[in-house]
Design a protein around this motif. Structure first.
Motif, short mmCIF file in Angstrom:
data_model
loop_
_atom_site.label_atom_id
_atom_site.label_comp_id
_atom_site.label_asym_id
_atom_site.label_seq_id
_atom_site.Cartn_x
_atom_site.Cartn_y
_atom_site.Cartn_z
N LEU A 55 -12.10 18.42 3.26
CA LEU A 55 -11.42 19.52 2.55
C LEU A 55 -10.26 20.07 3.39
N LEU A 56 -10.46 20.20 4.69
CA LEU A 56 -9.40 20.69 5.58
C LEU A 56 -8.24 19.69 5.63
N THR A 57 -8.57 18.41 5.62
CA THR A 57 -7.53 17.38 5.63
C THR A 57 -6.65 17.49 4.39
N LEU A 58 -7.29 17.71 3.25
CA LEU A 58 -6.54 17.90 2.01
C LEU A 58 -5.69 19.16 2.07
N ALA A 59 -6.23 20.21 2.72
CA ALA A 59 -5.52 21.49 2.79
C ALA A 59 -4.26 21.39 3.66
N VAL A 60 -4.35 20.67 4.79
CA VAL A 60 -3.18 20.58 5.69
C VAL A 60 -2.18 19.53 5.20
#
Length: 406
Positions: A260-265
């Motif tokens: 999810l963090l990868t998608l966010a950044v």
């Protein structure tokens, strides 16, 4: 008596040669394996979505070899003669670390190198039927050998092995065998096709009182960041352990957060070790201003959740990007800031003064030696006893340099 001395020397020459060649072969396989799975992940970036699966597979591998709960701390204890390392730890960490890099967990390679080396030493000790003191020495050799093969830094590997178990005390009997093994492992791995880790650094700028003062500020801040990093990892591991009682659920939950963090950044730069970003810093290329903070978070979650590989390359990533960011604010070359930031971060996180200096000198082919020494010394005294390794011990006379010899 002379005959026994000659016999003992020949015995250790054979042991060092065998340990060095085996370390070089295994280290080369591991290093080339990491490169291969990393290229595969970059080519098929959808693999990041399977990170939870990679985490579950890692847990199952450890259960298969019955090595749950074993890691770098076991190797450090064995180096002090306080325990043993399972020969089965090598295939466990080797396989699990490849899964981590294939699916994009933010981990490095040093933890795997240390554990493979310690496990290899345990295996060879059984074959050669070594005594307790000899096993201890061979553990130093194995650890340094695989570290040297994986990173291509034979002298830093020696100093790291000699310093990390007990900060402030050098086990003198291990010096020569460790050096011989490390050098042998290095040339073996290079012969097998590995590329030593090296960073080409841009112009460091003119040295004057003002630039030195600014680099000192960066070093102090990087040392403080290393302390925060160690505390966050310690808290994170405890937090995940309390929150998730089942290991498979814990690592899968951490993986989902990372996805999810990868998608966010919006970038995969923080997946895997992140060596390409470190290279970009020293090539003078622009990186995200918050890169160090983002990598900090990604690594803390990955390690806390239980992904295998190690924290050192992410530590170098954080130090280099933080140093470059701070340098841009202070008006000095970003490469210089990255150099001292990387050195200070590594030293503060590991408490290995001489290893930090030698590692940076090898990684950067000796450039900026004066700044490297300054960064390591300041960070060493600021960081105190906090470390990435909970099993690390400290000599009571830690601050009386040079180190004591055991």
């Amino acid at each position: 008596m002379i005959g026994n001395t000659i016999k003992n020397c020949l015995k250790w020459l054979v042991l060092c040669a065998v340990a060095g060649i085996c370390s070089g072969i295994i280290g080369a396989w591991f290093s080339l394996g990491v490169e291969a799975v990393t290229e595969l992940r970059i080519r098929f970036d959808c693999l990041i979505y399977f990170l939870p699966l990679g985490g579950v597979l890692s847990v199952l591998v450890y259960r298969l070899f019955k090595t749950n709960g074993q890691g770098t701390n076991n190797v450090l204890k064995a180096m002090r003669g306080e325990g043993e390392v399972s020969p089965k730890l090598a295939p466990s960490i080797f396989t699990a670390a490849l899964f981590s890099h294939l699916f994009g967990a933010s981990v490095g390679r040093e933890g795997a190198a240390v554990q493979i080396g310690g496990s290899l030493a345990a295996f060879l000790s059984k074959i050669f039927k070594l005594e307790k003191e000899e096993i201890r020495i061979l553990t130093y050799c194995g650890m340094a050998g695989v570290f040297s093969a994986v990173f291509g830094t034979p002298f830093a590997a020696v100093f790291f092995a000699l310093e990390v178990a007990v900060v402030g005390k050098i086990y003198i009997k291990a010096i020569v065998p460790t050096l011989l093994t490390s050098i042998c492992a290095y040339f073996t791995s290079v012969f097998l096709g590995t590329r030593p880790e090296r960073f080409k650094i841009e112009e460091l700028g003119k040295t004057n009182a003002l630039s030195v003062a600014k680099t000192v500020l960066i070093v102090i801040a990087a040392a403080a960041l290393s302390i925060a990093f160690c505390y966050v990892l310690k808290f994170g591991k405890s937090f995940f352990q309390r929150l998730f009682k089942w290991e498979i659920v814990k690592i899968a939950a951490g993986a989902i957060v990372i996805v999810l963090l990868t998608l966010a950044v919006g970038t995969k730069d923080y997946s895997g070790a992140g060596t390409s970003v470190i290279e970009a810093v020293f090539a003078g290329e622009e990186t995200q201003k918050a890169a160090f903070l983002i990598k900090f978070v990604f690594t803390a979650i990955a390690v806390s959740a239980g992904f295998k590989g190690g924290e050192i390359i992410p530590t170098l990533f954080i130090g280099a990007t933080f140093g470059a960011f701070a340098a841009s604010l202070l008006g000095i070359p970003t490469a210089l800031g990255g150099l001292v930031g990387l050195t200070a971060m590594f030293c503060g996180a590991t408490n290995c003064l001489f290893a930090s200096i030698v590692l940076s000198l090898e990684l950067f082919s000796g450039k900026g030696a004066g700044f490297v020494i300054m960064a390591a010394v300041i960070s060493f005294f600021i960081s105190g006893k906090i470390s990435l390794y909970s099993a690390q011990k400290h000599n009571k006379k830690r601050f009386n340099l040079p180190y004591e010899f055991e």
